[in-house]
Design an enzyme around this catalytic site. Structure first.
Site, PDB file in Angstrom:
ATOM      1  N   GLU A   1       0.807  -1.211   0.000  1.00  0.00           N
ATOM      2  CA  GLU A   1       0.000   0.000   0.000  1.00  0.00           C
ATOM      3  C   GLU A   1       0.843   1.265   0.000  1.00  0.00           C
ATOM      4  OE1 GLU A   1      -4.103  -1.311   2.200  1.00  0.00           O
ATOM      5  OE2 GLU A   1      -2.380  -0.935   3.469  1.00  0.00           O
TER       6      GLU A   1
ATOM      7  N   CYS B   1       7.704  -6.251  14.550  1.00  0.00           N
ATOM      8  CA  CYS B   1       7.356  -5.471  15.743  1.00  0.00           C
ATOM      9  C   CYS B   1       5.979  -5.885  16.239  1.00  0.00           C
ATOM     10  CB  CYS B   1       7.381  -3.970  15.442  1.00  0.00           C
ATOM     11  SG  CYS B   1       9.018  -3.405  14.975  1.00  0.00           S
TER      12      CYS B   1
ATOM     13  N   CYS C   1       2.753  -3.875  15.130  1.00  0.00           N
ATOM     14  CA  CYS C   1       2.642  -3.499  13.711  1.00  0.00           C
ATOM     15  C   CYS C   1       1.971  -4.605  12.921  1.00  0.00           C
ATOM     16  CB  CYS C   1       4.038  -3.217  13.159  1.00  0.00           C
ATOM     17  SG  CYS C   1       4.048  -2.943  11.378  1.00  0.00           S
TER      18      CYS C   1
ATOM     19  N   CYS D   1      -0.888   4.722  10.076  1.00  0.00           N
ATOM     20  CA  CYS D   1       0.348   3.972  10.303  1.00  0.00           C
ATOM     21  C   CYS D   1       0.075   2.601  10.893  1.00  0.00           C
ATOM     22  CB  CYS D   1       1.190   4.687  11.347  1.00  0.00           C
ATOM     23  SG  CYS D   1       2.310   5.821  10.645  1.00  0.00           S
TER      24      CYS D   1
HETATM   25  N1  SAH Z   1       9.883  -0.187   9.155  1.00  0.00           N
HETATM   26  C1  SAH Z   1      10.020   1.206   9.350  1.00  0.00           C
HETATM   27  C2  SAH Z   1       9.062   2.031   8.525  1.00  0.00           C
HETATM   28  C3  SAH Z   1       7.659   1.529   8.386  1.00  0.00           C
HETATM   29  S1  SAH Z   1       6.651   1.590   9.836  1.00  0.00           S
HETATM   30  C4  SAH Z   1       9.924   1.575  10.813  1.00  0.00           C
HETATM   31  O1  SAH Z   1       9.566   0.719  11.608  1.00  0.00           O
HETATM   32  O2  SAH Z   1      10.278   2.701  11.141  1.00  0.00           O
HETATM   33  C5  SAH Z   1       6.286   3.323   9.978  1.00  0.00           C
HETATM   34  C6  SAH Z   1       5.920   3.770  11.381  1.00  0.00           C
HETATM   35  O3  SAH Z   1       4.656   3.239  11.781  1.00  0.00           O
HETATM   36  C7  SAH Z   1       6.914   3.289  12.430  1.00  0.00           C
HETATM   37  O4  SAH Z   1       7.292   4.314  13.299  1.00  0.00           O
HETATM   38  C8  SAH Z   1       6.136   2.244  13.151  1.00  0.00           C
HETATM   39  O5  SAH Z   1       6.609   2.060  14.438  1.00  0.00           O
HETATM   40  C9  SAH Z   1       4.735   2.794  13.112  1.00  0.00           C
HETATM   41  N2  SAH Z   1       3.702   1.800  13.387  1.00  0.00           N
HETATM   42  C10 SAH Z   1       3.700   0.500  13.043  1.00  0.00           C
HETATM   43  N3  SAH Z   1       2.572  -0.096  13.461  1.00  0.00           N
HETATM   44  C11 SAH Z   1       1.842   0.848  14.080  1.00  0.00           C
HETATM   45  C12 SAH Z   1       0.555   0.848  14.704  1.00  0.00           C
HETATM   46  N4  SAH Z   1      -0.185  -0.236  14.754  1.00  0.00           N
HETATM   47  N5  SAH Z   1       0.122   2.002  15.215  1.00  0.00           N
HETATM   48  C13 SAH Z   1       0.851   3.115  15.145  1.00  0.00           C
HETATM   49  N6  SAH Z   1       2.060   3.188  14.559  1.00  0.00           N
HETATM   50  C14 SAH Z   1       2.551   2.065  14.033  1.00  0.00           C
HETATM   51 FE1  SF4 Z   2       8.504  -2.966  12.693  1.00  0.00          FE
HETATM   52 FE2  SF4 Z   2       6.363  -2.753  11.134  1.00  0.00          FE
HETATM   53 FE3  SF4 Z   2       8.465  -1.094  10.766  1.00  0.00          FE
HETATM   54 FE4  SF4 Z   2       8.620  -3.706  10.133  1.00  0.00          FE
HETATM   55  S1  SF4 Z   2       7.276  -2.202   9.192  1.00  0.00           S
HETATM   56  S2  SF4 Z   2      10.151  -2.520  11.252  1.00  0.00           S
HETATM   57  S3  SF4 Z   2       7.412  -4.665  11.719  1.00  0.00           S
HETATM   58  S4  SF4 Z   2       7.133  -1.190  12.556  1.00  0.00           S
END
Ligand code: SAH
Ligand code: SF4
Length: 380
Positions: free
Chosen positions: A94, A118, A121, A349
Protein backbone atom coordinates in the site's frame (compact mmCIF):
# COMPACT_ATOMS: atom_id res chain seq x y z
CA UNK A 1 2.74 -13.94 -17.12
CA UNK A 2 6.03 -12.24 -16.30
CA UNK A 3 7.35 -9.56 -18.58
CA UNK A 4 10.93 -10.24 -19.66
CA UNK A 5 11.58 -6.74 -20.99
CA UNK A 6 13.68 -4.30 -18.98
CA UNK A 7 11.60 -2.11 -16.68
CA UNK A 8 12.94 1.43 -17.00
CA UNK A 9 11.45 2.29 -13.57
CA UNK A 10 14.25 0.15 -12.12
CA UNK A 11 16.92 2.66 -13.18
CA UNK A 12 18.29 5.81 -11.64
CA UNK A 13 19.65 8.31 -14.16
CA UNK A 14 23.14 6.83 -14.10
CA UNK A 15 21.85 3.32 -14.78
CA UNK A 16 19.53 4.61 -17.51
CA UNK A 17 22.47 6.39 -19.15
CA UNK A 18 24.48 3.17 -19.11
CA UNK A 19 21.48 1.37 -20.58
CA UNK A 20 21.20 3.90 -23.42
CA UNK A 21 24.88 3.48 -24.11
CA UNK A 22 24.45 -0.27 -24.35
CA UNK A 23 21.76 0.38 -26.97
CA UNK A 24 24.32 2.37 -28.94
CA UNK A 25 22.80 5.73 -28.01
CA UNK A 26 24.37 8.85 -26.55
CA UNK A 27 24.18 8.92 -22.76
CA UNK A 28 22.38 12.29 -22.72
CA UNK A 29 19.36 10.72 -24.42
CA UNK A 30 18.77 9.16 -21.02
CA UNK A 31 17.97 12.59 -19.56
CA UNK A 32 15.18 13.10 -22.09
CA UNK A 33 13.86 9.61 -21.53
CA UNK A 34 14.07 9.96 -17.75
CA UNK A 35 12.14 13.25 -17.84
CA UNK A 36 9.45 11.71 -19.99
CA UNK A 37 9.04 8.86 -17.55
CA UNK A 38 9.19 10.61 -14.20
CA UNK A 39 8.21 14.21 -14.92
CA UNK A 40 5.59 13.65 -17.58
CA UNK A 41 4.38 10.21 -16.51
CA UNK A 42 4.77 8.75 -20.00
CA UNK A 43 4.26 5.01 -20.47
CA UNK A 44 4.32 4.85 -24.18
CA UNK A 45 7.53 5.47 -26.14
CA UNK A 46 5.48 6.86 -29.05
CA UNK A 47 4.55 9.85 -26.89
CA UNK A 48 8.21 10.86 -26.60
CA UNK A 49 8.17 13.27 -29.51
CA UNK A 50 11.69 14.63 -29.07
CA UNK A 51 13.29 11.19 -29.31
CA UNK A 52 14.21 9.87 -32.75
CA UNK A 53 11.71 7.40 -34.16
CA UNK A 54 14.49 4.83 -34.47
CA UNK A 55 15.27 5.06 -30.75
CA UNK A 56 11.60 4.83 -29.85
CA UNK A 57 11.29 1.69 -31.93
CA UNK A 58 14.42 0.23 -30.38
CA UNK A 59 13.11 0.91 -26.87
CA UNK A 60 9.71 -0.54 -27.67
CA UNK A 61 11.45 -3.78 -28.59
CA UNK A 62 13.41 -4.28 -25.37
CA UNK A 63 12.04 -2.06 -22.61
CA UNK A 64 8.84 -1.05 -20.84
CA UNK A 65 7.76 1.47 -18.26
CA UNK A 66 5.98 -0.99 -16.05
CA UNK A 67 3.66 0.34 -13.35
CA UNK A 68 2.19 -1.83 -10.61
CA UNK A 69 -1.37 -3.00 -11.19
CA UNK A 70 -3.74 -1.09 -8.90
CA UNK A 71 -6.04 -3.40 -6.96
CA UNK A 72 -7.98 -0.64 -5.26
CA UNK A 73 -8.02 3.06 -4.52
CA UNK A 74 -9.77 4.60 -1.53
CA UNK A 75 -10.31 8.28 -0.98
CA UNK A 76 -10.99 9.47 2.55
CA UNK A 77 -13.30 12.30 3.52
CA UNK A 78 -10.20 14.27 4.60
CA UNK A 79 -8.57 13.91 1.17
CA UNK A 80 -6.20 11.08 2.10
CA UNK A 81 -5.85 8.57 -0.74
CA UNK A 82 -4.79 4.95 -0.30
CA UNK A 83 -3.76 2.66 -3.14
CA UNK A 84 -3.35 -1.09 -2.92
CA UNK A 85 -0.89 -2.41 -5.52
CA UNK A 86 -0.51 -5.96 -6.74
CA UNK A 87 3.11 -7.15 -6.55
CA UNK A 88 2.38 -10.67 -7.71
CA UNK A 89 2.15 -14.14 -6.15
CA UNK A 90 -0.75 -13.05 -3.96
CA UNK A 91 1.16 -10.15 -2.39
CA UNK A 92 0.00 -6.56 -2.23
CA UNK A 93 1.50 -3.36 -0.84
CA UNK A 94 0.00 0.00 0.00
CA UNK A 95 0.84 3.66 -0.47
CA UNK A 96 -0.94 6.60 1.13
CA UNK A 97 -1.13 10.23 0.00
CA UNK A 98 -1.70 12.76 2.77
CA UNK A 99 -2.59 16.28 1.60
CA UNK A 100 -1.94 19.20 3.93
CA UNK A 101 -2.14 22.96 3.39
CA UNK A 102 1.53 23.43 2.66
CA UNK A 103 2.57 20.01 1.38
CA UNK A 104 1.53 16.68 -0.08
CA UNK A 105 3.18 13.63 1.46
CA UNK A 106 3.33 10.15 -0.02
CA UNK A 107 3.94 7.24 2.32
CA UNK A 108 5.71 4.50 0.34
CA UNK A 109 6.25 0.76 1.00
CA UNK A 110 9.63 -0.91 0.66
CA UNK A 111 8.84 -4.59 1.20
CA UNK A 112 5.94 -7.04 0.97
CA UNK A 113 5.60 -7.76 4.68
CA UNK A 114 8.46 -7.17 7.09
CA UNK A 115 10.93 -9.44 8.83
CA UNK A 116 11.45 -7.24 11.89
CA UNK A 117 8.15 -8.34 13.40
CA UNK A 118 7.36 -5.47 15.74
CA UNK A 119 4.72 -6.42 18.22
CA UNK A 120 2.38 -3.50 17.52
CA UNK A 121 2.64 -3.50 13.71
CA UNK A 122 0.20 -5.32 11.50
CA UNK A 123 2.76 -5.54 8.67
CA UNK A 124 5.14 -7.20 11.14
CA UNK A 125 2.42 -9.65 12.12
CA UNK A 126 2.08 -10.76 8.51
CA UNK A 127 5.70 -11.86 8.30
CA UNK A 128 8.05 -11.25 5.43
CA UNK A 129 7.41 -12.16 1.84
CA UNK A 130 9.97 -10.32 -0.26
CA UNK A 131 11.85 -7.14 -0.99
CA UNK A 132 10.38 -4.76 -3.54
CA UNK A 133 12.57 -3.86 -6.50
CA UNK A 134 13.62 -0.27 -7.20
CA UNK A 135 10.98 -0.22 -9.96
CA UNK A 136 8.27 -1.38 -7.55
CA UNK A 137 9.19 1.27 -4.99
CA UNK A 138 9.21 3.97 -7.66
CA UNK A 139 6.06 2.69 -9.35
CA UNK A 140 4.14 3.75 -6.22
CA UNK A 141 5.40 7.33 -6.52
CA UNK A 142 5.10 7.37 -10.30
CA UNK A 143 1.48 6.24 -10.16
CA UNK A 144 0.45 8.45 -7.25
CA UNK A 145 2.05 11.61 -8.67
CA UNK A 146 0.61 11.26 -12.15
CA UNK A 147 -2.81 9.99 -11.08
CA UNK A 148 -3.14 12.92 -8.66
CA UNK A 149 -1.99 15.47 -11.24
CA UNK A 150 -4.62 14.20 -13.58
CA UNK A 151 -7.34 14.17 -10.94
CA UNK A 152 -6.49 17.58 -9.52
CA UNK A 153 -5.90 19.04 -13.00
CA UNK A 154 -2.68 20.70 -11.91
CA UNK A 155 -1.43 21.41 -15.42
CA UNK A 156 1.76 19.51 -14.84
CA UNK A 157 2.36 21.09 -11.41
CA UNK A 158 3.87 18.72 -8.90
CA UNK A 159 1.49 17.33 -6.26
CA UNK A 160 3.77 15.22 -4.07
CA UNK A 161 6.25 17.44 -2.24
CA UNK A 162 7.44 14.94 0.39
CA UNK A 163 8.07 11.21 0.48
CA UNK A 164 8.25 9.16 3.66
CA UNK A 165 9.43 5.55 3.57
CA UNK A 166 6.90 4.64 6.25
CA UNK A 167 4.66 2.20 4.45
CA UNK A 168 5.06 -1.54 4.68
CA UNK A 169 8.52 -2.94 5.31
CA UNK A 170 11.85 -1.96 6.76
CA UNK A 171 13.56 0.16 4.09
CA UNK A 172 17.05 -0.38 5.49
CA UNK A 173 16.64 -4.13 5.09
CA UNK A 174 16.15 -3.51 1.37
CA UNK A 175 19.05 -1.16 0.93
CA UNK A 176 20.13 -2.20 -2.56
CA UNK A 177 16.76 -1.34 -4.08
CA UNK A 178 16.12 1.64 -1.81
CA UNK A 179 19.12 3.79 -2.70
CA UNK A 180 18.54 4.02 -6.49
CA UNK A 181 14.86 4.77 -5.76
CA UNK A 182 15.88 7.60 -3.43
CA UNK A 183 18.23 8.93 -6.12
CA UNK A 184 15.36 9.19 -8.59
CA UNK A 185 13.25 11.01 -5.98
CA UNK A 186 16.05 13.53 -5.48
CA UNK A 187 17.14 13.88 -9.10
CA UNK A 188 16.31 17.25 -10.68
CA UNK A 189 15.36 15.36 -13.82
CA UNK A 190 13.23 12.98 -11.72
CA UNK A 191 11.01 14.17 -8.88
CA UNK A 192 13.36 16.96 -7.79
CA UNK A 193 12.72 16.54 -4.04
CA UNK A 194 15.29 17.93 -1.62
CA UNK A 195 17.00 15.62 0.86
CA UNK A 196 15.00 17.25 3.65
CA UNK A 197 11.75 16.23 1.99
CA UNK A 198 12.57 12.55 1.66
CA UNK A 199 12.50 10.64 4.94
CA UNK A 200 13.66 7.11 5.58
CA UNK A 201 12.04 5.60 8.66
CA UNK A 202 13.86 2.74 10.32
CA UNK A 203 13.44 0.45 13.28
CA UNK A 204 17.20 0.81 13.74
CA UNK A 205 19.29 -1.22 11.28
CA UNK A 206 22.51 0.34 12.52
CA UNK A 207 25.00 -0.78 9.80
CA UNK A 208 22.72 0.56 7.08
CA UNK A 209 22.13 3.82 8.90
CA UNK A 210 25.89 4.20 8.66
CA UNK A 211 25.88 3.38 4.95
CA UNK A 212 23.00 5.72 4.18
CA UNK A 213 24.89 8.49 5.93
CA UNK A 214 27.75 7.99 3.46
CA UNK A 215 25.75 7.22 0.32
CA UNK A 216 22.72 9.49 0.44
CA UNK A 217 21.91 11.17 3.74
CA UNK A 218 18.23 12.02 3.50
CA UNK A 219 16.10 12.90 6.53
CA UNK A 220 15.96 10.10 9.07
CA UNK A 221 13.19 8.98 11.40
CA UNK A 222 13.95 6.29 13.95
CA UNK A 223 11.22 4.17 15.51
CA UNK A 224 12.16 4.16 19.17
CA UNK A 225 9.05 3.04 21.11
CA UNK A 226 10.85 2.40 24.39
CA UNK A 227 13.42 4.12 26.61
CA UNK A 228 15.35 0.99 27.62
CA UNK A 229 16.46 -2.32 26.13
CA UNK A 230 14.32 -4.43 28.48
CA UNK A 231 11.18 -2.89 27.02
CA UNK A 232 12.41 -2.33 23.47
CA UNK A 233 13.57 -5.95 22.99
CA UNK A 234 10.07 -7.43 22.98
CA UNK A 235 8.49 -4.50 21.10
CA UNK A 236 11.09 -4.18 18.34
CA UNK A 237 12.91 -7.53 18.17
CA UNK A 238 15.75 -6.00 16.13
CA UNK A 239 16.80 -4.27 19.34
CA UNK A 240 18.39 -7.52 20.48
CA UNK A 241 20.83 -7.17 17.60
CA UNK A 242 21.31 -3.40 17.74
CA UNK A 243 20.56 -2.25 21.28
CA UNK A 244 19.76 1.32 22.22
CA UNK A 245 23.32 2.45 23.01
CA UNK A 246 24.43 1.45 19.48
CA UNK A 247 21.31 2.88 17.92
CA UNK A 248 21.74 6.26 19.58
CA UNK A 249 25.41 6.38 18.65
CA UNK A 250 24.38 5.70 15.02
CA UNK A 251 21.79 8.51 15.24
CA UNK A 252 24.42 10.89 16.47
CA UNK A 253 26.81 9.86 13.70
CA UNK A 254 24.07 10.28 11.12
CA UNK A 255 23.47 13.86 12.18
CA UNK A 256 26.95 14.83 10.98
CA UNK A 257 25.72 14.39 7.39
CA UNK A 258 21.94 14.71 7.74
CA UNK A 259 19.99 17.43 5.92
CA UNK A 260 18.31 18.40 9.20
CA UNK A 261 20.00 18.98 12.53
CA UNK A 262 17.80 16.60 14.47
CA UNK A 263 16.59 13.03 14.32
CA UNK A 264 12.87 12.38 14.49
CA UNK A 265 12.05 9.67 17.00
CA UNK A 266 8.76 7.94 16.42
CA UNK A 267 7.08 6.55 19.49
CA UNK A 268 3.95 4.46 19.25
CA UNK A 269 1.81 5.03 22.35
CA UNK A 270 0.70 1.70 23.81
CA UNK A 271 -1.65 1.74 26.76
CA UNK A 272 0.06 0.56 29.94
CA UNK A 273 3.13 -0.63 28.07
CA UNK A 274 5.38 2.32 27.20
CA UNK A 275 3.26 5.38 28.00
CA UNK A 276 3.94 6.04 31.71
CA UNK A 277 5.41 9.24 33.12
CA UNK A 278 8.50 7.29 34.14
CA UNK A 279 9.08 6.23 30.52
CA UNK A 280 8.83 9.85 29.39
CA UNK A 281 11.41 10.83 31.99
CA UNK A 282 13.59 7.88 30.99
CA UNK A 283 13.46 9.08 27.37
CA UNK A 284 14.69 12.51 28.43
CA UNK A 285 17.60 10.84 30.20
CA UNK A 286 18.28 8.59 27.20
CA UNK A 287 18.71 11.44 24.71
CA UNK A 288 20.19 13.88 27.23
CA UNK A 289 23.86 14.63 27.96
CA UNK A 290 24.16 11.70 30.36
CA UNK A 291 22.61 9.21 27.93
CA UNK A 292 24.70 6.41 26.35
CA UNK A 293 25.64 8.53 23.31
CA UNK A 294 25.55 11.93 25.02
CA UNK A 295 22.97 14.48 23.91
CA UNK A 296 21.16 13.49 20.71
CA UNK A 297 19.41 16.47 19.07
CA UNK A 298 15.95 15.15 18.34
CA UNK A 299 12.24 15.68 18.05
CA UNK A 300 9.60 13.24 19.18
CA UNK A 301 6.60 12.24 17.16
CA UNK A 302 4.09 10.39 19.31
CA UNK A 303 1.90 8.08 17.25
CA UNK A 304 -1.38 6.96 18.81
CA UNK A 305 -1.36 3.17 18.37
CA UNK A 306 -3.67 1.94 15.65
CA UNK A 307 -5.11 -1.20 17.13
CA UNK A 308 -5.66 -4.44 15.27
CA UNK A 309 -7.14 -7.51 16.94
CA UNK A 310 -4.14 -9.86 16.77
CA UNK A 311 -1.91 -7.40 18.62
CA UNK A 312 -3.62 -7.70 21.99
CA UNK A 313 -2.56 -4.09 22.63
CA UNK A 314 -4.54 -0.92 23.26
CA UNK A 315 -4.15 2.71 22.27
CA UNK A 316 -3.16 5.11 25.06
CA UNK A 317 -5.85 7.59 26.02
CA UNK A 318 -5.59 11.13 24.68
CA UNK A 319 -4.98 12.40 28.23
CA UNK A 320 -2.09 9.97 28.64
CA UNK A 321 -0.57 11.01 25.31
CA UNK A 322 -0.88 14.69 26.30
CA UNK A 323 0.67 14.09 29.74
CA UNK A 324 3.55 12.16 28.13
CA UNK A 325 4.09 14.90 25.57
CA UNK A 326 4.09 17.53 28.32
CA UNK A 327 6.95 15.85 30.16
CA UNK A 328 9.04 15.70 26.98
CA UNK A 329 8.24 19.31 26.10
CA UNK A 330 9.06 20.51 29.59
CA UNK A 331 12.32 18.59 29.25
CA UNK A 332 13.11 20.80 26.25
CA UNK A 333 12.25 18.40 23.41
CA UNK A 334 10.00 19.45 20.56
CA UNK A 335 7.20 16.90 20.58
CA UNK A 336 4.27 16.46 18.25
CA UNK A 337 1.37 14.06 18.34
CA UNK A 338 0.60 12.53 14.98
CA UNK A 339 -2.85 13.34 13.71
CA UNK A 340 -4.66 10.27 12.54
CA UNK A 341 -5.59 10.75 8.93
CA UNK A 342 -7.68 8.66 6.64
CA UNK A 343 -9.26 6.80 9.56
CA UNK A 344 -12.30 5.95 7.46
CA UNK A 345 -10.15 4.10 4.91
CA UNK A 346 -7.71 2.41 7.34
CA UNK A 347 -4.85 4.48 6.00
CA UNK A 348 -3.11 5.12 9.31
CA UNK A 349 0.35 3.97 10.30
CA UNK A 350 0.66 0.30 10.98
CA UNK A 351 -2.62 -0.47 9.31
CA UNK A 352 -1.07 -0.70 5.90
CA UNK A 353 -1.70 -4.36 5.91
CA UNK A 354 -1.94 -5.02 2.21
CA UNK A 355 -1.88 -8.73 1.91
CA UNK A 356 1.22 -10.80 1.86
CA UNK A 357 1.89 -14.49 1.74
CA UNK A 358 3.71 -15.04 4.99
CA UNK A 359 6.84 -16.94 4.10
CA UNK A 360 8.11 -16.73 7.64
CA UNK A 361 5.08 -17.80 9.68
CA UNK A 362 5.45 -14.72 11.82
CA UNK A 363 1.81 -14.72 12.86
CA UNK A 364 2.07 -18.20 14.29
CA UNK A 365 5.33 -17.39 16.06
CA UNK A 366 3.76 -14.33 17.60
CA UNK A 367 0.70 -16.13 18.87
CA UNK A 368 2.91 -18.74 20.47
CA UNK A 369 5.23 -16.19 22.08
CA UNK A 370 4.53 -15.53 25.75
CA UNK A 371 2.39 -12.46 26.23
CA UNK A 372 4.27 -11.47 29.38
CA UNK A 373 7.22 -10.29 27.29
CA UNK A 374 5.45 -6.96 27.32
CA UNK A 375 5.86 -5.65 30.83
CA UNK A 376 3.07 -3.67 32.34
CA UNK A 377 4.71 -0.52 33.55
CA UNK A 378 1.88 1.02 35.48
CA UNK A 379 0.14 -0.68 38.34
CA UNK A 380 -3.08 -2.21 37.07
N1 SAH B 1 9.88 -0.19 9.16
C1 SAH B 1 10.02 1.21 9.35
C2 SAH B 1 9.06 2.03 8.53
C3 SAH B 1 7.66 1.53 8.39
S1 SAH B 1 6.65 1.59 9.84
C4 SAH B 1 9.92 1.58 10.81
O1 SAH B 1 9.57 0.72 11.61
O2 SAH B 1 10.28 2.70 11.14
C5 SAH B 1 6.29 3.32 9.98
C6 SAH B 1 5.92 3.77 11.38
O3 SAH B 1 4.66 3.24 11.78
C7 SAH B 1 6.91 3.29 12.43
O4 SAH B 1 7.29 4.31 13.30
C8 SAH B 1 6.14 2.24 13.15
O5 SAH B 1 6.61 2.06 14.44
C9 SAH B 1 4.74 2.79 13.11
N2 SAH B 1 3.70 1.80 13.39
C10 SAH B 1 3.70 0.50 13.04
N3 SAH B 1 2.57 -0.10 13.46
C11 SAH B 1 1.84 0.85 14.08
C12 SAH B 1 0.56 0.85 14.70
N4 SAH B 1 -0.19 -0.24 14.75
N5 SAH B 1 0.12 2.00 15.21
C13 SAH B 1 0.85 3.12 15.14
N6 SAH B 1 2.06 3.19 14.56
C14 SAH B 1 2.55 2.07 14.03
FE1 SF4 C 1 8.50 -2.97 12.69
FE2 SF4 C 1 6.36 -2.75 11.13
FE3 SF4 C 1 8.46 -1.09 10.77
FE4 SF4 C 1 8.62 -3.71 10.13
S1 SF4 C 1 7.28 -2.20 9.19
S2 SF4 C 1 10.15 -2.52 11.25
S3 SF4 C 1 7.41 -4.67 11.72
S4 SF4 C 1 7.13 -1.19 12.56
Amino acid sequence: MTDATTNLLDFDLEALSAYCERLGEKRFRAVQLFRWIHQRGARDFDQMSDLAKSLRAKLAGCATIRPLPVISEHISADGTVKWLFDVGAGNAVESVFIPEDDRGTLCVSSQAGCAVGCRFCSTGHQGFSRNLSTGEILAQLWHAEHALRERLKTNGERVITNVVMMGMGEPLQNYGALVPALRVMLDDHGYGLSRRRVTVSTSGVVPFMERLREDLPVALAVSLHAPDDALRDPLVPLNRKYPLAELLAACKGYLERAPRDFITFEYCMLDGVNDGDEQARALLALVGPKGPAGRVPCKFNLIPFNPFPASGLKRSSNERVQAFAKILIEGGIVTTVRKTRGDDIDAACGQLAGEVQDRTRAAERMTRAPVQVIRPVRPA
